[in-house]
Every structure is written in C-alpha cells, then in structure tokens.
Motif scaffolding. Structure first.
Motif, PDB file in Angstrom:
ATOM      1  N   THR A  68       0.849  -1.193   0.000  1.00 20.66           N
ATOM      2  CA  THR A  68       0.000   0.000   0.000  1.00 20.66           C
ATOM      3  C   THR A  68       0.888   1.247   0.000  1.00 20.66           C
ATOM      4  OG1 THR A  68      -1.686  -1.195   1.209  1.00 20.66           O
ATOM      5  CG2 THR A  68      -1.847   1.203   1.245  1.00 20.66           C
ATOM      6  N   LEU A  69       0.745   2.057  -1.029  1.00 19.16           N
ATOM      7  CA  LEU A  69       1.627   3.221  -1.191  1.00 19.16           C
ATOM      8  C   LEU A  69       0.847   4.513  -1.051  1.00 19.16           C
ATOM      9  CD1 LEU A  69       3.275   1.852  -4.452  1.00 19.16           C
ATOM     10  CD2 LEU A  69       4.166   1.611  -2.141  1.00 19.16           C
ATOM     11  N   ARG A  70       1.293   5.349  -0.117  1.00 14.48           N
ATOM     12  CA  ARG A  70       0.663   6.663   0.040  1.00 14.48           C
ATOM     13  C   ARG A  70       1.446   7.723  -0.720  1.00 14.48           C
ATOM     14  NH1 ARG A  70      -1.108   3.927   4.256  1.00 14.48           N
ATOM     15  NH2 ARG A  70      -3.306   4.247   4.698  1.00 14.48           N
ATOM     16  N   ARG A  71       2.631   7.321  -1.144  1.00 20.11           N
ATOM     17  CA  ARG A  71       3.471   8.236  -1.916  1.00 20.11           C
ATOM     18  C   ARG A  71       4.196   7.404  -2.959  1.00 20.11           C
ATOM     19  NH1 ARG A  71       8.689  11.620   0.227  1.00 20.11           N
ATOM     20  NH2 ARG A  71       9.544   9.530   0.340  1.00 20.11           N
ATOM     21  N   MET A  72       4.248   7.920  -4.172  1.00 22.74           N
ATOM     22  CA  MET A  72       4.993   7.227  -5.228  1.00 22.74           C
ATOM     23  C   MET A  72       5.931   8.255  -5.851  1.00 22.74           C
ATOM     24  SD  MET A  72       5.352   4.516  -7.333  1.00 22.74           S
ATOM     25  CE  MET A  72       3.950   3.547  -7.867  1.00 22.74           C
ATOM     26  N   ARG A  73       7.233   7.913  -5.891  1.00 21.39           N
ATOM     27  CA  ARG A  73       8.173   8.796  -6.566  1.00 21.39           C
ATOM     28  C   ARG A  73       8.519   8.178  -7.915  1.00 21.39           C
ATOM     29  NH1 ARG A  73      12.301   9.850  -1.672  1.00 21.39           N
ATOM     30  NH2 ARG A  73      12.057   7.611  -1.572  1.00 21.39           N
TER      31      ARG A  73
END
Lengths: 245, 292
Positions: A68-73
């Motif tokens: 689960t990703l709340r931020r993706m760079r």
C-alpha cells in the motif's frame, strides 16, 4: 475480473481549485487490457502521472502487488513494475534509437553502471524489440530524425523493454498510419497474453471496443462508469459525457 | 621552442578543464559556471602545501583532488535542488562564494596578494631526487595528466553510466520513470568533473609558481564553457580541440604587430566574436552533434 495487479483507492489530485482526480477507486487486472476513456480534462493523463510518481498524490493510496503506497516517486515506479508511454512523446531525442532502448535495458546502480558496457545480451534484446516494432533499420539514427509514428513506436518498444507488469499507454494510436496501428495492437495483445496489466487511454471507441477487456470512464476526475466495453459504451450517461450525444 | 612548449602546457591544462566540464555540461546537460572554483581549490591546496609546508607535489595533488571532491559533493547537493536557469544562477553564486573565500581568507590564501614561490614537482626514487624544473619535463607531466583525464572521460562516456548521463540531459523526469535515481548520477559526475579540474589547478599553480584569486573568477568558468562550446558539446575530442584553438588563436595576435595593451583587449574580442559566429553558423560546435 481476474487477479488484480494494481489497485487505486480514493485517489485524489487537485491543481489549485481544480479537482483533476477525485476519490477515484479502480482495480486493474493481470492479463487484461483496461481501456480508460473520458472527455479532454477528465483526468486520464493525470491518473497515469500519479501512478508513475510524476505527480504527487493529494490523497488516497495505490496498492501494487499487496504493497500500500501513500506516496509514489518517479524512480520507484519501475520497482513496482509500472511503466508508461507519454501522450506528448518524450524520447531521448539527441540519442540514437538503439541507445533509447539500451537505457532501459542496462544497469540502474550508479557505481555498477560505470563499469558496465552493453553486451551481446543487451544488443540482442534491443534488436528483438526494435524488430517487433519495425525500427531495427533505424537503430543508428537519432530519435529526433524519426517520423511521428516511428517515434510513437520507439516509445512503446522502450516501455516494453522494461519488463514491467503494468503498462500505461497514453494514446498510443493517436496520429498513426493503419499499418503502425496494427503493430501497436499486436504489442498490446502480446502483453495481455504474457499476463501483464495494460491500461489504454484512447479516444477511439472502436479501438477500445476491439481491444479492451474492461472499460473505465472518467468525467471531471470522477469515475462515471466501469464494466465490459459492450455494456459501458452503450450507457446514455457515457454517451452524453464522452460523445456529446 | 620554449614558447611552443609554454603554449602546449597551457593547452594541456585548459584541455583537462574542458574535458572535465564537458562531462558535466555537454554529456549531462548541467550548465554549471562553478568549474573555476574546483580549478582554484586544486591550485590553492597545491600552492599552500608546496609553498608553505614543502609537501611533495603529488601528495598535494591528491589532497587537492580530495578537497575538490568533498566541496563538489556539498555544492552538488545544493545544486541538485535546481533545474535549468536556476541551476546556472545557483552555480554562479557558488563560484562567487568560493572566489570570495580565496580572496578573503588572508591567513590561509594571503588574499589578493596571492601565493608566490610555488615549487615545481619533484620525483624521488630511492635516494635520487629528480625535479621537473624544465618546461619540457613539465610538459611531459601535463600531457600525461591530460591523457589520463582523456582516457577516464572516454571510459565514462562509453559505459552505461555515460548513456544515462546523456538521457538525463535529454529528459530527466522521463528517465526517472525507468528506475533511475538521477540525483546520484548528477552528483557523481559533478564530483568526477571537479576532481579532474583540481588536477588542472594543481598543474597550473606549480607551472606558473604564483597564484592569486583573479585566476579563478567567474570569467574563467565562462572561458571553460567557451572551450567546450567551440569544440562541440558531448565530444571529448572537441573539448581538446577547443582548448588548443582558444589558447593558440589569440597568440597569433602577437605576430600582427599590435601594441600589447590593444592585443590583450583583442583577445577577449576574439573569444566573443568566435562564439557569436559559432552560434550562428554551427551551434553544435566544431566536432559536436549535440545542441544546447
């Protein structure tokens, strides 16, 4: 749908007062082509930019293979098996066609890349990819010298070369001749057969009908409809929003 | 003959600067005007250690390279926050800061008075000591350093690392999507370029035997940029050619018979004119393919 490979939950993005994507929740299946349609400004490209970390999310999560990703760079997209093409083609213009492919085939670690020369393995893979899209004869030319259609094909080959599991194609058929469209169709179908999840942003509803296993319709950043293409593309609200009928 | 050797030494030093800056500007597309700062660091470390402490040139050279690497790492971290025009302005500011340190840290650098009496390199084998006091022996050392820098630049640009640098120049954000942490690549090449510039600085200090801050002003960074733009960006041979042309061409004015004060001004005028003509007729430089 089959096994999910990528899921977004309540994804949100706004630019000032404009809500480009609002509480959007969609799942993308393995071994399926998901068509994403909607009028201009409905949030299709913003969605792709969010999924590849080219824009920061304002809310919601991306679930990729259970993480689960709340931020993706941007540089993390490859780690999660996500790759893309661009609506406005973004090649490495002043590099050769071959180098455009080798960049995605070779070492990512700084120190190791310093001591790596591309080998026969890389060349063989690059040649196979370029032959797939009919560009091998152009492999020594600079990307900027290719025609518009050839540039689109190179971008698609570059995306396929990444060995991703999720492919985001942003209007890959736009401006292509019929023969080139057939090449792109074959690539998309091959990816589906290999078990990848393919997201296809496309304005041509006939192509969406032909290729998509599932269709997602966006309007003003919100989910308007989703389902099998034959049923979704007949819905009155979809026709009104998308086709102006 | 001494005159030809002198021009060859200066050309060799400028070629090292050109090749190193070309890795940063030509290959990676980072338009830095801070290169004179690293040239200066190499020169000052060598000058202080040779003139003040009698340290061996080669040890001073290594320490100069190490300090340039450390400073470049710090400066590179700051610059990594900027893009395009802001990058140029930030690098300009950093060049001015380093120049100000050279100018104002009187106890260490003697400020505007400069550091005189910098000795030439000495080689010691067993009990024998051999000083590179003649200009010819210094030329051999300079050419050896230039060849090493040339080979290093070719090694870098022909590797996968070199291809990534060019892709950063073309479209950094698109490249990131393919799994590259571009900031590390930019930092690495900035540090490598700075270390090479420090080598040029050490050679310069030991050759001229006197340095002061005026040799490391922004003007020098602009001159280095002229060298690589003339020779051709993203071309190591071009950087060498650009260095030789910009060192030798103004010298031809000596033979025209102009008074020395006018000839000096004409040199700057020639640089400017050469760049303007190049931008009009061959913006990719003499040997380059890439356009800014």
């Amino acid at each position: 749908m089959e096994e999910n490979i990528l899921e977004i939950k309540r994804l949100t993005k706004h630019f000032g007062g404009v809500h480009a994507v609002q509480n959007l929740s969609v799942v993308f299946a393995r071994g399926a082509i998901t068509g994403i349609i909607g009028p201009n400004g409905s949030g299709k490209t913003t969605l792709v930019n969010l999924l590849t970390g080219m824009l920061p999310m304002d809310g919601g999560v991306i679930v990729s293979d259970g993480a689960t990703l709340r931020r993706m760079r941007a540089h993390e997209a490859r780690f999660y098996g996500i790759t893309r093409t661009f609506q406005n083609i973004r090649l490495f213009e002043q590099m050769t066609v071959l180098d455009n492919l080798l960049v995605v085939l070779t070492e990512r670690r700084v120190f190791a890349s310093l001591f790596e020369r591309h080998g026969a393995y890389h060349l063989k893979k690059a040649e196979a990819l370029l032959r797939q899209v009919g560009l091998w004869e152009k492999h020594n030319e600079l990307a900027l010298h290719l025609s518009y259609g050839q540039r689109k094909l190179l971008e698609i080959a570059r995306a396929i070369g990444t060995d991703a599991r999720v492919f985001l194609f942003d209007e890959p058929f736009a401006g292509l001749f019929p023969e080139m469209r057939e090449i792109v169709k074959r690539q998309l179908e091959a990816l589906r057969e290999q078990g990848a999840a393919v997201l296809l942003i496309e304005h041509n509803t006939e192509l969406i009908r032909q290729l998509s296993d599932y269709v997602v319709v966006l309007d003003s950043g919100k989910l308007l409809a989703e389902g099998k293409p034959e049923s979704v593309l007949r819905r009155r609200d979809v026709l009104e929003a998308y086709l102006g009928e | 003959m001494e005159y030809v050797i002198h021009l060859s030494i200066v050309s060799g030093i400028v070629a090292i600067l050109g090749m190193s800056l070309n890795l940063i500007v030509g290959y990676t597309g980072l338009l830095s005007v801070a290169h004179a700062a690293f040239y200066g660091i190499g020169a000052y470390v060598t000058a202080i250690l040779l003139a003040g402490f009698g340290v061996n040139f080669f040890l001073a050279l290594l320490l100069g390279m190490a300090l340039a690497a450390a400073v470049a790492l710090l400066i590179g971290l700051v610059l990594s926050r900027f893009d395009d025009d802001y990058y140029v302005l930030a690098s300009l500011g950093l060049n001015i800061i380093i120049y100000s340190v050279f100018l104002n840290w009187n106890t260490l650098t003697r400020g505007p008075l400069g550091i005189p009496g910098i000795s030439r390199p000495e080689l010691g084998i067993g009990g024998y000591r051999f000083g590179l006091t003649s200009n010819f022996s210094f030329l051999v050392l300079t050419l050896l350093c230039a060849v090493l820098v040339y080979l290093a630049a070719r090694f870098i640009t022909r590797s996968s690392f070199g291809r990534v640098l060019m892709a950063i120049r073309e479209d950094e954000q698109a490249l990131q999507v393919f799994g590259y942490r571009t900031v590390y690549y930019k930092l690495a090449i900035f540090v490598i370029g700075a270390v090479m510039a420090a080598v040029a600085g050490a050679l310069f200090a030991s050759y001229i035997t006197f340095i002061d801050p005026t040799s490391f002003m922004l003007r020098e960074s602009i001159f280095m940029l002229s060298v690589i733009i003339l020779g051709g960006l993203a071309n190591t041979n071009g950087a060498v050619a650009g260095a030789v042309i910009l060192v030798v061409l103004p010298e031809l004015l000596r033979f025209v018979g102009l008074p020395s004060n006018i000839a000096a001004q004409m040199r700057l005028l020639l640089y400017g004119l050469a760049l303007v003509l190049l931008m009009i007729y061959r913006p990719q430089g003499l040997f380059g393919k890439y356009r800014l």
